[in-house]
Design a protein around this motif. Structure first.
Motif, PDB file in Angstrom:
ATOM      1  N   ARG A  41       0.841  -1.203   0.000  1.00  0.00           N
ATOM      2  CA  ARG A  41       0.000   0.000   0.000  1.00  0.00           C
ATOM      3  C   ARG A  41       0.875   1.251   0.000  1.00  0.00           C
ATOM      4  N   ALA A  90       0.768  11.426   7.211  1.00  0.00           N
ATOM      5  CA  ALA A  90       1.622  11.299   6.029  1.00  0.00           C
ATOM      6  C   ALA A  90       2.674  12.392   6.000  1.00  0.00           C
ATOM      7  N   ARG A 138      -5.513  11.383  -6.705  1.00  0.00           N
ATOM      8  CA  ARG A 138      -6.133  10.095  -6.372  1.00  0.00           C
ATOM      9  C   ARG A 138      -6.841   9.553  -7.606  1.00  0.00           C
ATOM     10  N   VAL A 168       2.163   5.091  -0.704  1.00  0.00           N
ATOM     11  CA  VAL A 168       1.722   6.474  -0.863  1.00  0.00           C
ATOM     12  C   VAL A 168       2.970   7.285  -1.208  1.00  0.00           C
ATOM     13  N   TYR A 169       2.853   8.154  -2.229  1.00  0.00           N
ATOM     14  CA  TYR A 169       4.016   8.859  -2.756  1.00  0.00           C
ATOM     15  C   TYR A 169       4.017  10.308  -2.261  1.00  0.00           C
ATOM     16  N   ASP A 222      -2.218   6.856  -3.482  1.00  0.00           N
ATOM     17  CA  ASP A 222      -2.342   8.318  -3.427  1.00  0.00           C
ATOM     18  C   ASP A 222      -0.974   8.966  -3.627  1.00  0.00           C
ATOM     19  N   THR A 223      -0.994  10.164  -4.229  1.00  0.00           N
ATOM     20  CA  THR A 223       0.233  10.948  -4.412  1.00  0.00           C
ATOM     21  C   THR A 223       0.004  12.336  -3.843  1.00  0.00           C
ATOM     22  N   LEU A 234      -5.888   8.363   3.874  1.00  0.00           N
ATOM     23  CA  LEU A 234      -5.246   8.108   2.578  1.00  0.00           C
ATOM     24  C   LEU A 234      -5.567   6.710   2.080  1.00  0.00           C
ATOM     25  N   ARG A 235      -5.453   6.561   0.765  1.00  0.00           N
ATOM     26  CA  ARG A 235      -5.623   5.259   0.125  1.00  0.00           C
ATOM     27  C   ARG A 235      -4.298   4.825  -0.490  1.00  0.00           C
TER      28      ARG A 235
END
Length: 575
Positions: A372, A397, A417, A374-375, A445-446, A441-442
């Motif tokens: 999972r 995050a 997203r 996230v960027y 996501d960025t 967040l998912r």
């Protein structure tokens, strides 16, 4: 379906071509028959004039007496329009002349200047009226290239093809002289307003009134050349008759139009120049936080530590979940674990190993979370990829990225997203403490936080070089931005209708209408721009923000995603 007057119908036109007038008793059809008779009689009466003009044209320049050109007529069907040649042979090879011929064009002959000024060169189109291709009154037929250009710049312009083109029109007699090439669109916008009025109110009485105005129009042209002591009386008479044009062409809505007419041509209403700035705030709803399962679900890329106590070779296994969500184990081979919790995986493995061992004791743990990502991009102190090991919100995050640098430009921060911008305001969250923006967040996501050093505005439309304008330590203003892109295209730019989309965040902004003409003339101060402003200089009247968004849609990539929330508000949802 739009309700049309009887003379719009194709079967009437067909009867007209077949000369079968006995089958129709409609008054306007009779009026068309009378027009053809008038055209035929006029050609006979004007034959001596045509003979004189034939000699004059032939003596003045080489070439044919009659010039022929294909023009779009009723329902766009092309026909051959006839005119007395007023230019040297070969002038039509320059396609720009189909758009506008200036008075000083060197290709216009000496006699041609007089004929064009008095509109006498159009008289051979009486033959088109006689043939049934034109009427005495109706929208003037123009070159196909100009028709196509104006259809793209003037909303509803194709409607003028719903009737037969005319030898004269209200717009023809109410605009005394043609505008220069740089004002062709504005000139035809005004003419088209008159044509719309004619389309709505047409009748044989209206036609006769316009024919009378045309005679006065020609008389006024001739009056320019009469002695000065005759002019005052003549001009007073003409002024009284032509006063009707001011009402016809007033910049007012067509309030008397019927429902179908308003629906088709609703774009044509008030055209009063705006004040310096008109601002409309816009916003969209904040992204809703979704329920997040507190239990971690294993996915592709995760690594699992598995122990089957007391069984040699199975007491310290480290396996990774493959792209299909499977792990490979001795005895069991491929086991599907994707989407399962550690407890569920442990139950599955215990049942599997029970076929080989008596009462196996199986323990499953997470070795690493890799499914999972996230960027974190841009002005984070530790940008890169973080992996979610449970429910994680925006604040967490930012913390995992070790906070933001001093150069972070929060107003431009975006959460991408599924290929779109999520409606979240990072500035409101971090600086104003608005908790509704602290969404969960998912995976995938960025979060992008740009640098204030990269601030830009974007200038599009009728400018020399559309593109991005970088900010510096000095304030960026509208005129300075226009200067950096080469300035407006003088022959096309409509500076009184400049549009600006101002982005305050991913969910809030302003739609700004600016009369830049007042700024250029020094009547008011210049307008200071903000980073991410999108400036559009139109080349024709824009009647609403939806039309504006459609105009810049082909170049939307220039501004990236900054524009997208406002498309959601003003375009997808509508005005």
């Amino acid at each position: 379906m739009t309700q049309q007057a009887p003379f719009f119908k194709a079967d009437v036109i067909q009867k007209w071509k077949q000369h079968d007038w006995a089958r129709s008793s409609q008054p306007y059809n009779v009026w068309y028959a009378i027009q053809r008779c008038i055209a035929g009689l006029s050609l006979l009466l004007l034959s001596p004039l045509f003979l004189v003009l034939f000699v004059a044209v032939k003596l003045n320049s080489r070439g044919p007496f009659i010039y022929k050109q294909s023009r779009p007529g009723f329902k766009g069907k092309t026909f051959t329009a006839y005119k007395i040649r007023t230019m040297s042979v070969g002038a039509d090879k320059d396609l720009s002349r189909a758009r506008q011929v200036s008075k000083d064009d060197p290709m216009v002959t000496g006699i041609g200047k007089i004929l064009r000024d008095l509109k006498i060169d159009e008289l051979p189109q009486l033959f088109n009226v006689l043939k049934g291709e034109m009427a005495l009154v109706g929208p003037r037929p123009i070159a196909k290239s100009l028709q196509e250009e104006l259809e793209g710049k003037i909303p509803g312009f194709t409607r003028r093809l719903n009737v037969l083109p005319g030898l004269t029109s209200l717009g023809q007699v109410c605009i005394f002289d043609n505008a220069g090439a740089e004002h062709v669109v504005d000139d035809w916008s005004t003419r088209f307003e008159a044509e719309l009025d004619y389309l709505h109110k047409h009748s044989w009485r209206y036609d006769i009134a316009i024919i009378g105005l045309t005679c006065l129009f020609i008389f006024k042209k001739v009056a320019r050349k009469v002695p000065k002591y005759v002019k005052p009386l003549a001009l007073c008479i003409i002024f009284v008759f032509l006063a009707a044009c001011s009402e016809r062409l007033a910049t007012r809505p067509f309030n008397e139009a019927d429902t179908a007419y308003e629906k088709d041509i609703r774009a044509y209403g008030d055209r009063i120049d705006p004040a310096l700035v008109e601002i409309e705030p816009v916003a969209i709803d904040v992204e809703a936080s979704e329920f997040e399962d507190q239990v971690y679900r294993v996915g592709s890329g995760d690594a699992l530590s598995i122990n089957v106590f007391g069984e040699e070779g199975l007491d310290d296994l480290l396996v990774q979940v493959d792209g299909d969500g499977f792990i490979q184990l001795p005895f069991l081979e491929n086991v599907n674990v994707a989407g399962r919790s550690l407890k569920e995986i442990q139950t599955v493995l215990k049942a599997g190993f029970a076929k080989q061992f008596r009462n196996p004791w199986v323990v499953v743990n997470m070795a690493s979370h890799k499914s999972r990502p996230v960027y974190l991009l841009g002005q984070f102190n530790n940008p890169g990829v973080i992996y979610l090991d449970g429910p994680t919100n925006l604040m967490q995050a930012v913390s995992l990225g070790r906070g933001l640098s001093e150069a972070a430009y929060l107003r431009g921060a975006r959460l991408w997203r599924d290929g779109d911008i999520a409606a979240v305001d990072l500035k409101a969250l971090l600086m104003e403490g608005k908790a509704e923006h602290n969404i969960t967040l998912r995976a995938g996501d960025t979060l992008v936080v740009p640098s204030a050093r990269d601030n830009k505005a974007f200038v599009m439309g009728a400018v020399v070089r559309a593109g991005a304008v970088p900010f510096s330590n000095e304030p960026m203003t509208l005129l300075k931005a226009l200067t950096q892109v080469g300035g407006p295209v003088k022959s096309a730019a409509l500076m009184s209708q400049v549009r600006i989309i101002r982005t305050h965040s991913a969910i809030e902004g302003q739609l700004i209408l600016v009369n830049a003409d007042h700024i250029l003339k020094g009547k008011v101060p210049d307008l200071e721009l903000m980073p991410d402003d999108i400036v559009y200089v139109p080349d024709n009247w824009i009647e609403g923000w939806n039309q504006f968004v459609r105009a810049i849609a082909p170049t939307i990539q220039l501004a990236g995603g900054a524009l997208q929330p406002f498309i959601q508000v003003k375009f997808l949802k509508g005005d």
